[in-house]
Motif scaffolding. Sequence first.
Motif, PDB file in Angstrom:
ATOM      1  N   ALA B  43       0.842  -1.204   0.000  1.00 35.38           N
ATOM      2  CA  ALA B  43       0.000   0.000   0.000  1.00 35.38           C
ATOM      3  C   ALA B  43       0.871   1.245   0.000  1.00 35.38           C
ATOM      4  O   ALA B  43       0.576   2.224  -0.685  1.00 35.38           O
ATOM      5  CB  ALA B  43      -0.917  -0.008   1.211  1.00 35.38           C
ATOM      6  N   ALA B  44       1.971   1.195   0.757  1.00 36.13           N
ATOM      7  CA  ALA B  44       2.850   2.377   0.843  1.00 36.13           C
ATOM      8  C   ALA B  44       3.366   2.760  -0.528  1.00 36.13           C
ATOM      9  O   ALA B  44       3.409   3.945  -0.876  1.00 36.13           O
ATOM     10  CB  ALA B  44       4.007   2.075   1.781  1.00 36.13           C
ATOM     11  N   LEU B  45       3.733   1.792  -1.317  1.00 36.95           N
ATOM     12  CA  LEU B  45       4.286   2.114  -2.636  1.00 36.95           C
ATOM     13  C   LEU B  45       3.200   2.618  -3.590  1.00 36.95           C
ATOM     14  O   LEU B  45       3.438   3.519  -4.392  1.00 36.95           O
ATOM     15  CB  LEU B  45       4.991   0.895  -3.241  1.00 36.95           C
ATOM     16  N   ILE B  46       1.999   2.060  -3.476  1.00 38.31           N
ATOM     17  CA  ILE B  46       0.912   2.525  -4.350  1.00 38.31           C
ATOM     18  C   ILE B  46       0.555   3.983  -4.015  1.00 38.31           C
ATOM     19  O   ILE B  46       0.308   4.795  -4.884  1.00 38.31           O
ATOM     20  CB  ILE B  46      -0.323   1.599  -4.222  1.00 38.31           C
ATOM     21  N   TRP B  47       0.577   4.296  -2.729  1.00 38.98           N
ATOM     22  CA  TRP B  47       0.285   5.676  -2.315  1.00 38.98           C
ATOM     23  C   TRP B  47       1.382   6.646  -2.739  1.00 38.98           C
ATOM     24  O   TRP B  47       1.125   7.826  -2.926  1.00 38.98           O
ATOM     25  CB  TRP B  47       0.209   5.770  -0.778  1.00 38.98           C
ATOM     26  N   ASP B  48       2.610   6.146  -2.819  1.00 40.41           N
ATOM     27  CA  ASP B  48       3.791   7.016  -2.870  1.00 40.41           C
ATOM     28  C   ASP B  48       3.841   7.870  -4.138  1.00 40.41           C
ATOM     29  O   ASP B  48       4.180   7.386  -5.220  1.00 40.41           O
ATOM     30  CB  ASP B  48       5.044   6.141  -2.759  1.00 40.41           C
ATOM     31  N   GLU B  49       3.568   9.151  -3.980  1.00 30.46           N
ATOM     32  CA  GLU B  49       3.558  10.045  -5.149  1.00 30.46           C
ATOM     33  C   GLU B  49       4.953  10.418  -5.605  1.00 30.46           C
ATOM     34  O   GLU B  49       5.126  10.963  -6.694  1.00 30.46           O
ATOM     35  CB  GLU B  49       2.761  11.314  -4.827  1.00 30.46           C
ATOM     36  N   THR B  50       5.942  10.127  -4.767  1.00 31.64           N
ATOM     37  CA  THR B  50       7.314  10.458  -5.179  1.00 31.64           C
ATOM     38  C   THR B  50       7.914   9.326  -6.017  1.00 31.64           C
ATOM     39  O   THR B  50       8.929   9.518  -6.675  1.00 31.64           O
ATOM     40  CB  THR B  50       8.216  10.697  -3.949  1.00 31.64           C
ATOM     41  N   ALA B  52       8.276   6.591  -9.108  1.00 35.26           N
ATOM     42  CA  ALA B  52       8.024   6.682 -10.551  1.00 35.26           C
ATOM     43  C   ALA B  52       6.716   5.968 -10.881  1.00 35.26           C
ATOM     44  O   ALA B  52       6.370   4.952 -10.255  1.00 35.26           O
ATOM     45  CB  ALA B  52       9.170   6.026 -11.313  1.00 35.26           C
ATOM     46  N   SER B  53       5.986   6.518 -11.863  1.00 35.29           N
ATOM     47  CA  SER B  53       4.708   5.906 -12.248  1.00 35.29           C
ATOM     48  C   SER B  53       4.893   4.442 -12.626  1.00 35.29           C
ATOM     49  O   SER B  53       4.082   3.583 -12.271  1.00 35.29           O
ATOM     50  CB  SER B  53       4.113   6.653 -13.440  1.00 35.29           C
ATOM     51  N   GLU B  54       5.984   4.152 -13.358  1.00 33.10           N
ATOM     52  CA  GLU B  54       6.221   2.774 -13.812  1.00 33.10           C
ATOM     53  C   GLU B  54       6.297   1.819 -12.630  1.00 33.10           C
ATOM     54  O   GLU B  54       5.768   0.715 -12.665  1.00 33.10           O
ATOM     55  CB  GLU B  54       7.535   2.681 -14.611  1.00 33.10           C
ATOM     56  N   GLU B  55       6.951   2.299 -11.561  1.00 31.50           N
ATOM     57  CA  GLU B  55       7.119   1.456 -10.384  1.00 31.50           C
ATOM     58  C   GLU B  55       5.760   1.194  -9.721  1.00 31.50           C
ATOM     59  O   GLU B  55       5.451   0.070  -9.312  1.00 31.50           O
ATOM     60  CB  GLU B  55       8.054   2.176  -9.408  1.00 31.50           C
ATOM     61  N   ARG B  56       4.955   2.248  -9.657  1.00 33.71           N
ATOM     62  CA  ARG B  56       3.642   2.095  -9.026  1.00 33.71           C
ATOM     63  C   ARG B  56       2.745   1.200  -9.884  1.00 33.71           C
ATOM     64  O   ARG B  56       1.987   0.378  -9.371  1.00 33.71           O
ATOM     65  CB  ARG B  56       2.992   3.480  -8.821  1.00 33.71           C
ATOM     66  N   ILE B  57       2.835   1.366 -11.179  1.00 32.52           N
ATOM     67  CA  ILE B  57       2.028   0.529 -12.084  1.00 32.52           C
ATOM     68  C   ILE B  57       2.439  -0.933 -11.946  1.00 32.52           C
ATOM     69  O   ILE B  57       1.598  -1.832 -11.825  1.00 32.52           O
ATOM     70  CB  ILE B  57       2.179   1.020 -13.542  1.00 32.52           C
ATOM     71  N   GLU B  58       3.741  -1.148 -11.932  1.00 33.27           N
ATOM     72  CA  GLU B  58       4.254  -2.520 -11.796  1.00 33.27           C
ATOM     73  C   GLU B  58       3.731  -3.152 -10.507  1.00 33.27           C
ATOM     74  O   GLU B  58       3.305  -4.295 -10.488  1.00 33.27           O
ATOM     75  CB  GLU B  58       5.777  -2.459 -11.772  1.00 33.27           C
ATOM     76  N   ARG B  59       3.737  -2.359  -9.446  1.00 27.97           N
ATOM     77  CA  ARG B  59       3.275  -2.886  -8.159  1.00 27.97           C
ATOM     78  C   ARG B  59       1.784  -3.227  -8.223  1.00 27.97           C
ATOM     79  O   ARG B  59       1.349  -4.268  -7.736  1.00 27.97           O
ATOM     80  CB  ARG B  59       3.564  -1.851  -7.052  1.00 27.97           C
ATOM     81  N   MET B  60       1.018  -2.363  -8.853  1.00 31.41           N
ATOM     82  CA  MET B  60      -0.431  -2.632  -8.950  1.00 31.41           C
ATOM     83  C   MET B  60      -0.697  -3.853  -9.826  1.00 31.41           C
ATOM     84  O   MET B  60      -1.571  -4.665  -9.536  1.00 31.41           O
ATOM     85  CB  MET B  60      -1.158  -1.402  -9.500  1.00 31.41           C
ATOM     86  N   GLU B  61       0.100  -3.980 -10.891  1.00 28.80           N
ATOM     87  CA  GLU B  61      -0.108  -5.134 -11.796  1.00 28.80           C
ATOM     88  C   GLU B  61       0.281  -6.444 -11.141  1.00 28.80           C
ATOM     89  O   GLU B  61      -0.234  -7.498 -11.512  1.00 28.80           O
ATOM     90  CB  GLU B  61       0.704  -4.923 -13.086  1.00 28.80           C
ATOM     91  N   SER B  62       1.197  -6.382 -10.184  1.00 27.96           N
ATOM     92  CA  SER B  62       1.662  -7.632  -9.561  1.00 27.96           C
ATOM     93  C   SER B  62       0.789  -8.058  -8.385  1.00 27.96           C
ATOM     94  O   SER B  62       1.024  -9.107  -7.795  1.00 27.96           O
ATOM     95  CB  SER B  62       3.108  -7.458  -9.098  1.00 27.96           C
ATOM     96  N   LEU B  63      -0.218  -7.283  -8.052  1.00 25.51           N
ATOM     97  CA  LEU B  63      -1.047  -7.630  -6.885  1.00 25.51           C
ATOM     98  C   LEU B  63      -1.847  -8.904  -7.155  1.00 25.51           C
ATOM     99  O   LEU B  63      -2.424  -9.072  -8.234  1.00 25.51           O
ATOM    100  CB  LEU B  63      -2.019  -6.491  -6.565  1.00 25.51           C
ATOM    101  N   ALA B 118      -5.156   1.054 -11.816  1.00 22.10           N
ATOM    102  CA  ALA B 118      -5.840   0.798 -10.540  1.00 22.10           C
ATOM    103  C   ALA B 118      -7.189   0.133 -10.788  1.00 22.10           C
ATOM    104  O   ALA B 118      -7.573  -0.799 -10.070  1.00 22.10           O
ATOM    105  CB  ALA B 118      -6.026   2.110  -9.785  1.00 22.10           C
ATOM    106  N   ILE B 119      -7.901   0.592 -11.824  1.00 20.68           N
ATOM    107  CA  ILE B 119      -9.215  -0.006 -12.119  1.00 20.68           C
ATOM    108  C   ILE B 119      -9.047  -1.464 -12.559  1.00 20.68           C
ATOM    109  O   ILE B 119      -9.803  -2.348 -12.144  1.00 20.68           O
ATOM    110  CB  ILE B 119      -9.954   0.836 -13.184  1.00 20.68           C
ATOM    111  N   LEU B 120      -8.038  -1.717 -13.378  1.00 21.22           N
ATOM    112  CA  LEU B 120      -7.800  -3.099 -13.819  1.00 21.22           C
ATOM    113  C   LEU B 120      -7.471  -3.987 -12.616  1.00 21.22           C
ATOM    114  O   LEU B 120      -7.932  -5.129 -12.527  1.00 21.22           O
ATOM    115  CB  LEU B 120      -6.654  -3.140 -14.837  1.00 21.22           C
ATOM    116  N   ALA B 121      -6.697  -3.440 -11.672  1.00 23.17           N
ATOM    117  CA  ALA B 121      -6.355  -4.223 -10.476  1.00 23.17           C
ATOM    118  C   ALA B 121      -7.597  -4.478  -9.632  1.00 23.17           C
ATOM    119  O   ALA B 121      -7.807  -5.579  -9.118  1.00 23.17           O
ATOM    120  CB  ALA B 121      -5.294  -3.478  -9.666  1.00 23.17           C
ATOM    121  N   ILE B 122      -8.435  -3.466  -9.509  1.00 21.85           N
ATOM    122  CA  ILE B 122      -9.679  -3.608  -8.731  1.00 21.85           C
ATOM    123  C   ILE B 122     -10.558  -4.695  -9.348  1.00 21.85           C
ATOM    124  O   ILE B 122     -11.139  -5.528  -8.641  1.00 21.85           O
ATOM    125  CB  ILE B 122     -10.407  -2.245  -8.663  1.00 21.85           C
ATOM    126  N   GLU B 123     -10.638  -4.705 -10.662  1.00 23.76           N
ATOM    127  CA  GLU B 123     -11.451  -5.718 -11.347  1.00 23.76           C
ATOM    128  C   GLU B 123     -10.850  -7.117 -11.138  1.00 23.76           C
ATOM    129  O   GLU B 123     -11.558  -8.058 -10.791  1.00 23.76           O
ATOM    130  CB  GLU B 123     -11.502  -5.382 -12.840  1.00 23.76           C
TER     131      GLU B 123
END
Lengths: 423, 453
Positions: B43-50, B52-63, B118-123
């Motif tokens: 959750a910390a990384l998904i929240w983290d606005e500092t 990189a987008s790629e990193e946050r996307i990767e984290r969401m895709e790996s959930l 995020a929507i794809l992960a939610i689905e």
Amino acid sequence: MNSNLRIVLVLSLLGIAVVAYNLVNQEPGKVSIGNPESDKIILPKTDGHGPLLLKSSADCAPCHQEIYDEWKGSHHEFAWLNPEPRRKELSNNFRNKDCIPCHAPRPLIEVGYGDRALERETRREDGVNCFTCHKFKNVMAAANDLSPMAKTAPCNPVPWQPVSRVMLCSPCHDQHKVEQDWLRSKYSQVDSEDYKDCNDCHMPITPGPGTKGGSRKTHRGHGFKGGHDAGILKTAGIVRAVAVKEGDSLADKIATLTKRKWQPKSGTTLKRGVLIEVKNTGTGHNFPSDERHRAVDLYARFLPKNGKPQEAVRLARFRNPYRNEFENINPFKDKPNTALKNTISWAGADVELTQVRILPAFNPDRKVFYPESTQLHAGESRFLWFELPDWGGGVLELTLYYKLQPYLSNEESTEVGRSHVSF
Amino acid sequence: MSPSNPRAVYFLMALLLTLSGCGDKSADSSLRSNGRLVSDPQAALIWDETAASEERIERMESLRPPVSREVAEALLYVMKDRTQQTFIMEPDDSVFGYRTVEGSFNQPYERVDLRWTAILAIERLALIQALPDLISALFDEHEVVRHFAARALWRFGSKEGLPILVAGLEGKALSNESANRILKEITGKDFGFATDIGWARKSKAIELYRDYIKTMKPLRPMPRMGENADLDRRVRYHVKILGDHQFLHMEKARRNLGMLGDLATEHIAKALGDKDLGASNQQLRAYAVQALAKIDTPKSRRVIVEVCARDEAPPVRSRAALAMGRMPRDLGYSVLMGMLKDSDESVIIAATRALGAMGGKGAIKALEAQYGESGRSKRWRTMTAFSLVRLGSQDPQFGALLAEIMTKGKPYEKAELADLLTEWKGSTLGWDERVSPEEQPEAIAKWLALFRH
């Protein structure tokens, strides 16, 4: 004191601490729907009065002619008929029904003191009328003590001081956080000399009793002057400018003007230029207020000694932009007291303009509700400076305009202030 | 403290430790991200606005399921980040579990990739607590976000996104290609739509899709109240917002509730009967009627007729009256007839309008009798005349009043008449209330003939 007694004493103190802790921290668990403050208000007493015989605001005139005349023609009276909110892109002739509650509100005390307004279905052409603020069931709430005449008055007046509080204005005027802005200004400090609320500026003390045959020498004006009034706008903010020559310290000049220490990191030396200050000096909330359609523009034009005056150029715009107005988002977001640069095209020259936001002395770290807003908080200054291109001698004219809508021309706007600097 | 009494010392130490724990509700949290204390590093990384987008996307895709509540809340935030949404629900310690914050916005397409990821992960994670937020996402400024939200809603049992997908077919390539792909996937049909086949064939395919989605049965039933605690919390908070101070928030909450079906009906009905959930708030009750009217199911209609129409506050009753005017006659007719005797004129006006839409012989008689009452406002009289004309009353005075408003009325009177006529005939038949009568004699003549029957 024996040890058992000491333990009992310490435990008692701890018990008190636990209770105190829970009292202090009970807020997160409190149910809050609508305005939580409204639960604490004792509503006006309606016992002992017959039905209210008044049907419309005109029925109030026989006893309150001065007040009725002030209200008549005010923007409260005009709220329903005003073509401005009826424009197609705004309420579309009030087809957007959610606009009606504030333009033809039911009595605010009846729908919940401090809660959002709800619309009425009849006599909408009266706009925000006498009943909106004063009516509660079969009585009319009065801010002051009553005279003996009140006993026989057809409006069943009852003294109820909360009618003069900010909470009566906030259901409509705080929709864009005007009350919240004020709460963070020095004017909201109840015990201070600076205290001023909505009434002090928008319902000023006015000569005359306000009631026919009344003994009071003054009453609160019911003209509700604000952004539509050139007089009140001229007290809202200032623009002033000074010439800067080589060797001058901009930081010193700013510190002198603001009486506050400001130490820039760089970019504060000019050869021949001008330092401009725009300040919210007289508004107890953001300037312009948080009504999203408003804008305040700073324009400049150079009047050469020889030759014709230049076209005016906009140097800055102060406003809370519409949500799709991306070109106006706040460049200062999270960067107060930081000098920001941008280049503007001005009479064929590229002029590098530097701006800095000097936050108000009172409560500088206030909560910012709209990070994209460039409005001036109460007491805030915006400084701008630039080197003047080689235009020879002349006068730089700076004008601050207040615009009811952001796309109005300067000619359609109200001048708030003007300043000249000679070169 | 006496060292000779160790039991007392231990007891007090335990008390002090307990107390110190009370002071910091996040004592077990170890990470701070974007101003929030979270204990789950995902959750910390998904929240983290500092980051990189790629990193946050990767984290969401790996959930992969199951995920913590913190991760779910982070996804719910990111799916609305930098949109034009007027509020975002931030978790807090209040009874409702949330507080409302203004959504930040920036360039229109900023963080779009984060939002749709995020929507794809939610689905994928089947986080049905996102239902109200997915409805918000149907109004995202970016078409691809809207389309992914529509697909997620479909998977969760809601058809509300299907019209958005069909509308997306009329957009530019990015819009129509993503909408077409998702529609083909959802419907299992290929109506021959393609970006470059020309508008004649595209329009035909769009019509076929439009007709087909009307016949589709939801993939699964929508969740009900009590099935998912997190979803219940979010819907309950939406109901609370109906009574909150900011009308812009109310508008969005009302819209979302109106598209949540009987899940929202159940929560609204509960709130209307529970002071702690907002029953004492007049604004909440008033706007709840509009949400229920939009839901328009047998259950929501029953709540309007049986609860809202009997409310003590006139604005609630008048909204209920207007809603009943759009219901089948057997549901609200007798209640509306009773409302003509209401103590508040605004309720009578609303009931009059509703009866004009609903019809009924008894209504004509009652309205004709009411027209003669003295001391009533002009709006009350106009509404009565309009409903009588609409119901076919033969008395010429009613049509004459409407004709007078149409030709000589004040702008606000004409505007309301235009709305009433549109409600009656589906359009103003060419009459423009902003144009002078001299410039539109034909349109006015058409209406005058209708007023005279």
